[in-house]
Each structure stands twice: as C-alpha cells, then as structure tokens.
Design a protein around this motif. Structure first.
Motif, PDB file in Angstrom:
ATOM      1  N   TYR A  39       0.836  -1.200   0.000  1.00  0.00           N
ATOM      2  CA  TYR A  39       0.000   0.000   0.000  1.00  0.00           C
ATOM      3  C   TYR A  39       0.872   1.252   0.000  1.00  0.00           C
ATOM      4  O   TYR A  39       0.576   2.244  -0.654  1.00  0.00           O
ATOM      5  CB  TYR A  39      -0.928   0.021   1.217  1.00  0.00           C
ATOM      6  CG  TYR A  39      -1.951  -1.078   1.192  1.00  0.00           C
ATOM      7  CD1 TYR A  39      -2.959  -1.071   0.234  1.00  0.00           C
ATOM      8  CD2 TYR A  39      -1.911  -2.121   2.112  1.00  0.00           C
ATOM      9  CE1 TYR A  39      -3.894  -2.078   0.195  1.00  0.00           C
ATOM     10  CE2 TYR A  39      -2.841  -3.128   2.079  1.00  0.00           C
ATOM     11  CZ  TYR A  39      -3.831  -3.115   1.124  1.00  0.00           C
ATOM     12  OH  TYR A  39      -4.751  -4.109   1.076  1.00  0.00           O
ATOM     13  N   ALA A  40       1.956   1.156   0.765  1.00  0.00           N
ATOM     14  CA  ALA A  40       2.867   2.298   0.825  1.00  0.00           C
ATOM     15  C   ALA A  40       3.449   2.589  -0.550  1.00  0.00           C
ATOM     16  O   ALA A  40       3.520   3.748  -0.974  1.00  0.00           O
ATOM     17  CB  ALA A  40       3.980   2.031   1.833  1.00  0.00           C
ATOM     18  N   PHE A  41       3.852   1.515  -1.254  1.00  0.00           N
ATOM     19  CA  PHE A  41       4.375   1.714  -2.609  1.00  0.00           C
ATOM     20  C   PHE A  41       3.352   2.448  -3.471  1.00  0.00           C
ATOM     21  O   PHE A  41       3.679   3.386  -4.193  1.00  0.00           O
ATOM     22  CB  PHE A  41       4.720   0.368  -3.271  1.00  0.00           C
ATOM     23  CG  PHE A  41       5.914  -0.315  -2.667  1.00  0.00           C
ATOM     24  CD1 PHE A  41       6.884   0.412  -1.985  1.00  0.00           C
ATOM     25  CD2 PHE A  41       6.075  -1.696  -2.782  1.00  0.00           C
ATOM     26  CE1 PHE A  41       7.987  -0.222  -1.434  1.00  0.00           C
ATOM     27  CE2 PHE A  41       7.178  -2.329  -2.232  1.00  0.00           C
ATOM     28  CZ  PHE A  41       8.128  -1.602  -1.552  1.00  0.00           C
ATOM     29  N   ILE A  42       2.106   1.994  -3.399  1.00  0.00           N
ATOM     30  CA  ILE A  42       1.057   2.593  -4.229  1.00  0.00           C
ATOM     31  C   ILE A  42       0.859   4.069  -3.876  1.00  0.00           C
ATOM     32  O   ILE A  42       0.939   4.952  -4.731  1.00  0.00           O
ATOM     33  CB  ILE A  42      -0.275   1.824  -4.059  1.00  0.00           C
ATOM     34  CG1 ILE A  42      -0.126   0.388  -4.566  1.00  0.00           C
ATOM     35  CG2 ILE A  42      -1.404   2.541  -4.815  1.00  0.00           C
ATOM     36  CD1 ILE A  42      -1.328  -0.491  -4.271  1.00  0.00           C
ATOM     37  N   VAL A  43       0.640   4.353  -2.595  1.00  0.00           N
ATOM     38  CA  VAL A  43       0.340   5.728  -2.180  1.00  0.00           C
ATOM     39  C   VAL A  43       1.475   6.668  -2.540  1.00  0.00           C
ATOM     40  O   VAL A  43       1.268   7.715  -3.173  1.00  0.00           O
ATOM     41  CB  VAL A  43       0.103   5.811  -0.658  1.00  0.00           C
ATOM     42  CG1 VAL A  43      -0.080   7.263  -0.235  1.00  0.00           C
ATOM     43  CG2 VAL A  43      -1.081   4.999  -0.259  1.00  0.00           C
ATOM     44  N   PHE A  44       2.685   6.287  -2.149  1.00  0.00           N
ATOM     45  CA  PHE A  44       3.788   7.231  -2.324  1.00  0.00           C
ATOM     46  C   PHE A  44       4.211   7.353  -3.783  1.00  0.00           C
ATOM     47  O   PHE A  44       4.724   8.390  -4.192  1.00  0.00           O
ATOM     48  CB  PHE A  44       4.957   6.859  -1.413  1.00  0.00           C
ATOM     49  CG  PHE A  44       4.628   7.078   0.043  1.00  0.00           C
ATOM     50  CD1 PHE A  44       4.349   8.351   0.514  1.00  0.00           C
ATOM     51  CD2 PHE A  44       4.558   6.015   0.937  1.00  0.00           C
ATOM     52  CE1 PHE A  44       4.018   8.560   1.844  1.00  0.00           C
ATOM     53  CE2 PHE A  44       4.233   6.216   2.265  1.00  0.00           C
ATOM     54  CZ  PHE A  44       3.957   7.489   2.720  1.00  0.00           C
ATOM     55  N   SER A  45       4.000   6.300  -4.580  1.00  0.00           N
ATOM     56  CA  SER A  45       4.285   6.435  -6.011  1.00  0.00           C
ATOM     57  C   SER A  45       3.294   7.400  -6.651  1.00  0.00           C
ATOM     58  O   SER A  45       3.670   8.280  -7.423  1.00  0.00           O
ATOM     59  CB  SER A  45       4.186   5.085  -6.714  1.00  0.00           C
ATOM     60  OG  SER A  45       5.108   4.207  -6.162  1.00  0.00           O
ATOM     61  N   ILE A  46       2.030   7.208  -6.329  1.00  0.00           N
ATOM     62  CA  ILE A  46       1.003   8.106  -6.874  1.00  0.00           C
ATOM     63  C   ILE A  46       1.303   9.545  -6.475  1.00  0.00           C
ATOM     64  O   ILE A  46       1.286  10.467  -7.290  1.00  0.00           O
ATOM     65  CB  ILE A  46      -0.403   7.704  -6.361  1.00  0.00           C
ATOM     66  CG1 ILE A  46      -0.826   6.379  -6.979  1.00  0.00           C
ATOM     67  CG2 ILE A  46      -1.422   8.792  -6.679  1.00  0.00           C
ATOM     68  CD1 ILE A  46      -2.153   5.864  -6.455  1.00  0.00           C
ATOM     69  N   ASN A  47       1.613   9.729  -5.202  1.00  0.00           N
ATOM     70  CA  ASN A  47       1.873  11.069  -4.693  1.00  0.00           C
ATOM     71  C   ASN A  47       3.109  11.690  -5.336  1.00  0.00           C
ATOM     72  O   ASN A  47       3.076  12.826  -5.818  1.00  0.00           O
ATOM     73  CB  ASN A  47       2.041  10.985  -3.167  1.00  0.00           C
ATOM     74  CG  ASN A  47       2.284  12.341  -2.551  1.00  0.00           C
ATOM     75  OD1 ASN A  47       3.399  12.846  -2.589  1.00  0.00           O
ATOM     76  ND2 ASN A  47       1.231  12.941  -2.018  1.00  0.00           N
ATOM     77  N   THR A  48       4.202  10.918  -5.361  1.00  0.00           N
ATOM     78  CA  THR A  48       5.458  11.486  -5.866  1.00  0.00           C
ATOM     79  C   THR A  48       5.398  11.748  -7.366  1.00  0.00           C
ATOM     80  O   THR A  48       6.004  12.704  -7.861  1.00  0.00           O
ATOM     81  CB  THR A  48       6.632  10.555  -5.527  1.00  0.00           C
ATOM     82  OG1 THR A  48       6.550  10.200  -4.152  1.00  0.00           O
ATOM     83  CG2 THR A  48       7.961  11.225  -5.781  1.00  0.00           C
ATOM     84  N   THR A  49       4.664  10.897  -8.090  1.00  0.00           N
ATOM     85  CA  THR A  49       4.544  11.133  -9.532  1.00  0.00           C
ATOM     86  C   THR A  49       3.959  12.524  -9.799  1.00  0.00           C
ATOM     87  O   THR A  49       4.440  13.261 -10.662  1.00  0.00           O
ATOM     88  CB  THR A  49       3.655  10.057 -10.179  1.00  0.00           C
ATOM     89  OG1 THR A  49       4.241   8.777  -9.924  1.00  0.00           O
ATOM     90  CG2 THR A  49       3.560  10.267 -11.681  1.00  0.00           C
ATOM     91  N   ALA A  50       2.934  12.877  -9.032  1.00  0.00           N
ATOM     92  CA  ALA A  50       2.313  14.196  -9.221  1.00  0.00           C
ATOM     93  C   ALA A  50       3.321  15.310  -8.971  1.00  0.00           C
ATOM     94  O   ALA A  50       3.396  16.289  -9.717  1.00  0.00           O
ATOM     95  CB  ALA A  50       1.113  14.348  -8.292  1.00  0.00           C
ATOM     96  N   ILE A  51       4.100  15.146  -7.907  1.00  0.00           N
ATOM     97  CA  ILE A  51       5.107  16.166  -7.584  1.00  0.00           C
ATOM     98  C   ILE A  51       6.118  16.262  -8.732  1.00  0.00           C
ATOM     99  O   ILE A  51       6.522  17.356  -9.144  1.00  0.00           O
ATOM    100  CB  ILE A  51       5.847  15.808  -6.270  1.00  0.00           C
ATOM    101  CG1 ILE A  51       4.866  15.514  -5.152  1.00  0.00           C
ATOM    102  CG2 ILE A  51       6.829  16.906  -5.877  1.00  0.00           C
ATOM    103  CD1 ILE A  51       4.028  16.649  -4.682  1.00  0.00           C
ATOM    104  N   MET A  52       6.514  15.097  -9.261  1.00  0.00           N
ATOM    105  CA  MET A  52       7.526  15.079 -10.329  1.00  0.00           C
ATOM    106  C   MET A  52       6.997  15.731 -11.610  1.00  0.00           C
ATOM    107  O   MET A  52       7.754  16.377 -12.329  1.00  0.00           O
ATOM    108  CB  MET A  52       7.973  13.638 -10.624  1.00  0.00           C
ATOM    109  CG  MET A  52       8.812  13.027  -9.535  1.00  0.00           C
ATOM    110  SD  MET A  52      10.298  14.010  -9.202  1.00  0.00           S
ATOM    111  CE  MET A  52      10.751  13.408  -7.593  1.00  0.00           C
TER     112      MET A  52
END
Lengths: 235, 251, 233
Positions: free
Chosen positions: C101-114
């Motif tokens: 779940y952590a992988f999913i949440v933080f990937s989604i979040n960081t992609t937006a920032i990137m």
C-alpha cells in the motif's frame, strides 16, 4: 464491491464535516500569524552580519526541514510539558490547540524564513540606494520601495507554504483535535469503520476545494500587487 | 560649495581611494575621467554615503562632517542636498515615471502631493517624457529610464547632482538622448559632478576635468588644457587610448 | 529523562530506516520516469492525457498525504476483495503486506510532484536546444535523451532533492497502514513505559541524520552535474 461502497455516504458526510473547516482555518490562521513573525526574525538573522545568529538560523531551518510534521507535533506535545516541568510550570491542562499552534508555527516559520530571505535578496540593492539618494530615510526606503517589491516576489511562495500548512495541519487529529480531519475520523469511528472510503472521499474533496480557492486567491493577489511588473512585448 | 578632504576607502585588502581632495563651486560641471578601477564611482558613492568612507571630511556649505562617523541625521541632511543618477538607473520598479520623480519630494521632503506632481511633471517635460507620466519602468527603454532618473534628480532641486556613469549601461544609439538632457540641465546652471567615459561631454560641457588613476587625483584643470596639453604621463597614456582623433591616428 | 531508553530506542528507530528507504527508492523509481512522461504530455498538449495530468496533479497537491493514504488503504482492499470473490481466489486481503500500500500511495503522490518539477524544468530549457539538436540530425528520442534530459535534470535536481526529503518525511505516516518504519517502531517501544519524549527525540534525530545525508548527497551530485549549466549574466 457495491455492497461495500455507497456514494450516498459521501453526500451525507459533507454537512457533517463542513462546520469543522473553521477549526482547520483557525489552526492555520494562528500558525501563519506566529510563524510569520518568527520567520521575519529568522530571516533577519540569516541576512544580518552576525555569524552566530546566522548559524543558529540555518541550523533551525535545516532541523525543521528534516523533521516530519507528525514527529514535531508529538515532540512538542510530549516534550514541552516535560520541559516546562523543569521550570515548575504545569502544562497538563493546557488546551491541545496550544501545542498544535506551536508546532505549526515553528514549522511555518522555517518555511517563511526562506521565503522572506529570498524575496528580500531578489530586490536589487540599487532600489534601496536610489530611495535614500532622493532623501528617504532608511525605514521609508524599506517600507515604500523595497518591501512592496519583495512582497510580490514572496506571494506565490507564501501561498504554497500556506497550502502545505493546511495540509500538514490535518495531522493534528492524531492528538485529538476535532478539525475537519478529526471529525472525519469521528464519523468513521461512529460507523464502526464501515464506509470509511466514502468519508475520506468527501474529506479529500473539501481539502481539494480549499486548495484551489487559496491558489486562485493568491494568483489574483499577485496580479493586483505586481504594479510595474507587467512585461510589454515589443518586437 | 562642496569640499572633500582626504577620502580613504578600502574593500578588504583592496585600497580603492588613497586620499582624494576635491573642491566644487556653485555652477561647476566637473567631469571625472579615468580608467576602470580608478575609484571614480567609489568616490561618488562615498560623497552620498552609499559607501561609508574609512577616512575623510566633507564640507557642505555650512555643514562639516567626518565621513566615517557621520550621524544618521547628518547623512540625511547631506542626502537632501544632493541627488544621484545611477549607472543602471535604479528606477523604483513599483512606481510609475511620475511617482518615481515625486517619491523623494512627497516622502523625503514633505512637499504637498499636488505641488510635487506639478514639479514632477515639469521635470519630466524637461527631459522630453511628457507622454510617459504613467508608464512603469518596465515599459520604458533604457534611454527613457535614464531620463526619468535624471528628472528624479532634477526635481529635488539639489545643490549638486552626482552622475555615476549615466550612459554606460545604454545601447550606443540611446546615449545621445541622455547626453543632450544632461547638457541642457548643465546650461541652466546646475552644479554637476559627473563620472563618465564620454570624452565629448567632458570637452563640450565641463568647466573642469579631473583625471583619476589608482585611487588618486592625478591631474585636474579646464578641459582644453587637460585634453590638449596634459602634464602627467599617466594622463597622456589614458587620453591616447580614449581620444577619438588619436584613435584614428593610431590605426 | 531515561538515558538508557534514549540510547536503546535510537537503535530501534534506526532499524526502521531500511523500510523508509525502500519505500522512498521504489516510489522514486516509478515516479521519475512516469512524472517525466506526463510532464511531456502537458508541454506537448496531448489532449486527454494533458487534462488527466492536470487534474491528477491538482488533486494530489490539494489534499493531505494522510488522506491519500486512508483513501488507498480503504479502497484497494475493497477492490481486491470483490475481484477475489468474483474469480474465487482463496486469498485474504488482510494478509497483504502493508508495504504494498505504501508503494502505491507514495508512487502516486510522488509522480504528481515530479510532473510539476519536470514541467517547470523542461520549460527552462530553451527551444533553441531542441532545434539545434534537430539541425544536426538527431531524432526526437535522441534529442530528448542526449540533449534535453541532461539539462532538465540539472535544473530539476534541487527540487527533486526537496521532493525526496519530503518523501522520506512522509513515510512517517506509514503508521496509518501499520507499516513498521522509523516512527512506529520507536513509538511502540515507548508504549511500554510511557517514554514518549525520549522516543520522539530519537525519531527526530534519525530523520535529521537521514534527511541531512540525502541533502548532502544531492548537493554533491549537483556539483558534478553543474558543468552543463550556463552561467546567466
């Protein structure tokens, strides 16, 4: 999936959550107030000539930048009363809001110190020199010439920091503040954890709308304040 | 009217001014020439306290100040008597052309707003910018900006205007308009101290030319004397490099 | 102040560092290329994708990470359960390691920032660079890989550094998914004897060291890359 997810719970959540936006704004407003004051002091320490002061300000900003909000929150919540006890002060009955505002003021100050410093340094030194050369006092030169220009530079960054503050402020629910986030967890507890997703969706929509509104307000403010900045295209 | 004695100024190890004396009388147009790094700009900035001199006195009419220990009040009084035209204009970016000119009058000298606007408009008319009262600096060309800069100085009706290389940031085709404005105000009897590389301005407008090198005044005198018959070797070397006639001859 | 506890718990907190780092690295590995591609869709104004990227970035930037965590943590199991039921897979969603779940949440979040970081970085590389690349006969992909991306990276690096530090800090919210990272480990240790002050001092120190180290490494890398940067007068 239908038996677990029911969109009507989203609609039902809005009227329950919205009154608590006030508390979210209260935390943000107080933190902006105190944080900006402290930020000004830190920025002055960074800009000034005193080496020790500059070191202290830098260390403070680095430490705060490296600390997760939730860790800072608990550090203040548990640490401050323990620290105060050494001085014979009892903080056990102090409102939670006190610790929350301190936490986010400390954090906002670190962000603001950088915003203020970079805005100040972006204004050419000649602006100040020209102002005193036409007979303004140092204070008048800062207030009338340097500050209005620095403000325009600082506005977008200030807006971003404010958005961060409101989002990070959601963590105050962990020590029991009933803001919009805290209310959401209460609602979910009340439903024995069923339909949590719908409540969180409603919550996220509220935060999203707040962010968009703030973004737009700052966009407009920037336009209003950027007198003399309009770039005329001449080709 | 203005007398400067023994100005010294160092930046770290670097001694920029090594004891400069200068006297300027009412109505004088004094041009300071010299190679870059000779301390001309620093001298000007020290007179207006934009840099704090390490040593030296300024005698300004009835006021006599020690440049290093001058009080805030003394600095303020001297700045009220002088005006400064900057190399890179330094117009207030957040103010219109007219506001740039009136700012010092209204805030610094407490002139009533309407009267200040009157003076400001006249000053802008004088530099040929009657059409640009409400333009912001970002909407003006470099030459126009510098003319506002000059109007800002003139409007204050100071005892002396200090010009710090007013044309060196300008494109060559814009230099003329600024020099013309400067000539006009010189003709009106304004006392001016000008640091510039424009030899023609020095020759045609100045009544005294000062040649500086290595932080000291090497030679000074009326322009025809300095240009046609320099006494010091360093002055000769410098003029050989910058004088147009010699330049052509050199090729 | 219990100093023995302070020292012991420091190492407990430290033992959570690998978890925090794995989440950070996996999220960056996903977010960096994906963010770059989506940034390109916004710059090249590819109709549907551009709109999607815009709304996506706005939502992620407009909502607290903790809320994003709760949404994923409460929606993914629902979704999986219904799939498992439909295809009669005999598996309990609650056995899934929370790190997924952590992988999913933080990937989604960081992609937006990137996306945001790359969008502004790409816009600083002048169009002339691309035109020059075409003029010497490079293809679209070659121009991107050999000319544009190296320059974009230099401009974007300070912001990528900030994003990485923020990501490491955000993993402290893994407690909400019962993730055994720095904060939760130290907190659990503190529960026994109510040594919360000591525990949070330890947590604070671990993040301070970790984030300072990451900032230092980025600065060094930035120096090595800065040869591409043209000094603007």
């Amino acid at each position: 999936m239908e038996k677990y997810f029911n969109a009507s719970y989203i609609w039902e959540s809005f009227p329950m959550l919205l009154p608590y936006v006030k508390v979210t704004f209260l935390v943000a407003g107080l933190s902006v107030l105190f944080g900006t004051l402290l930020g000004f002091i830190l920025a002055a320490m960074k800009i000034g000539n005193n080496k020790v002061a500059r070191k202290i300000a830098n260390a403070y900003i680095t430490a705060l930048r490296c600390t997760p909000s939730i860790v800072l929150l608990f550090l203040v919540y548990y640490g401050l009363p323990a620290l105060a006890e050494n001085f014979g002060l009892l903080l056990d009955n102090v409102d939670k809001l006190f610790f929350i505002v301190i936490t986010f003021s400390l954090q906002f100050a670190a962000a603001m110190a950088e915003v203020i410093r970079s805005a100040y340094q972006s204004i050419d030194k000649g602006q100040f020199e020209a102002a005193v050369s036409v007979g303004l006092s140092n204070f008048q030169a800062y207030r009338r010439i340097v500050f209005p220009q620095a403000l325009v530079v600082a506005l977008p960054n200030f807006g971003n920091s404010l958005l961060e503050l409101i989002k990070e402020g959601s963590l105050a629910y962990t020590i029991g503040l009933i803001d919009v986030m805290g209310k959401a967890s209460l609602i979910i507890d009340g439903r024995f954890n069923a339909h949590a997703l719908e409540t969180y969706i409603a919550l996220s929509v509220i935060y999203w709308v707040i962010s968009i509104v703030i973004e737009q307000v700052f966009f407009k403010l920037e336009k209003i304040f950027s007198k003399g900045k309009q770039v005329i295209k001449t080709t | 009217m203005l007398e400067i004695k023994n100005i010294h100024k160092s930046f770290g190890q670097n001694e920029i001014l090594k004891g400069v004396d200068l006297q300027i009388d009412k109505g004088d147009v004094v041009v300071i020439l010299g190679p870059s790094g000779s301390g001309k700009t620093t001298l000007l900035r020290c007179i207006n306290f934009l840099e704090k001199a390490d040593e030296g006195y300024a005698n300004f009419g009835d006021i006599n100040v020690h440049l290093k220990t001058a009080s805030k009040k003394q600095i303020h009084v001297i700045r009220q008597k002088t005006a400064f035209v900057f190399q890179n204009y330094n117009l207030f970016n957040n103010k219109t052309a007219l506001e740039n000119v009136t700012e010092g009058l209204i805030i610094g000298r407490k002139v009533p707003k309407a009267e200040a606007a009157e003076i400001g408009k006249k000053a802008l008319d004088k530099v040929g910018l009657s059409e640009k009262y409400d333009a912001y600096p970002s909407q003006l060309s470099g030459g126009q900006q510098q003319r506002v800069g000059i109007a800002r100085a003139v409007a204050l009706n100071p005892d002396i205007i200090l010009f710090d290389e007013p044309t060196s940031a300008l494109d060559p085709e814009l230099v003329g308009e600024v020099l013309t404005v400067m000539k006009n105000i010189a003709k009106e009897g304004t006392t001016m101290l000008v640091v510039t590389h424009e030899i023609s301005f020095a020759r045609d407008v100045a009544n005294r030319v000062v040649f500086m090198d290595g932080g000291m005044i090497v030679e000074e005198g009326p322009p025809n004397e300095i240009f046609s018959n320099p006494k010091e070797e360093r002055t000769k070397q410098f003029l050989k490099r910058v004088l147009p006639e010699d330049y052509i001859y050199y090729i | 102040m219990d100093f023995k506890f302070l020292v012991d718990t420091f190492f407990v907190a430290l033992s959570g560092v690998p978890t925090a780092l794995i989440i950070t690295i996996i999220s960056l590995l996903i977010a960096l290329p994906l963010g770059f591609l989506l940034a390109l869709t916004r710059i090249n104004q590819i109709p549907v994708l551009q709109r999607f990227a815009q709304v996506y970035v706005s939502f992620i930037r407009g909502t607290p990470v903790i809320v994003q965590i709760f949404i994923v943590y409460s929606s993914v199991p629902l979704f999986l359960t219904s799939i498992f039921e439909k295809y009669h897979i005999d598996k309990n969603v609650y056995d899934i390691n929370p790190i997924w779940y952590a992988f999913i949440v933080f990937s989604i979040n960081t992609t937006a920032i990137m996306i945001e970081i790359f969008r502004s970085a790409i816009s600083t590389v002048s169009k002339g660079q691309l035109e020059a690349a075409y003029s010497v006969g490079l293809t679209n992909v070659q121009a991107l890989r050999r000319i544009i991306i190296p320059q974009v990276l230099v401009t974007a690096l300070p912001n990528i550094c900030t994003a990485t530090v923020n990501l490491i800090k955000a993993t402290s919210l893994g407690y909400a998914m019962s993730l055994q990272e720095i904060t939760l480990r130290a907190k659990v240790a503190a529960n026994v004897g109510y040594n919360y002050v000591e525990a949070y001092i330890d947590i604070f120190l671990v993040y301070l060291i970790l984030c300072s180290l990451v900032e230092y490494l980025f600065k060094r890398y930035e120096k090595r890359l800065s040869k591409y940067k043209i000094a603007h007068a």
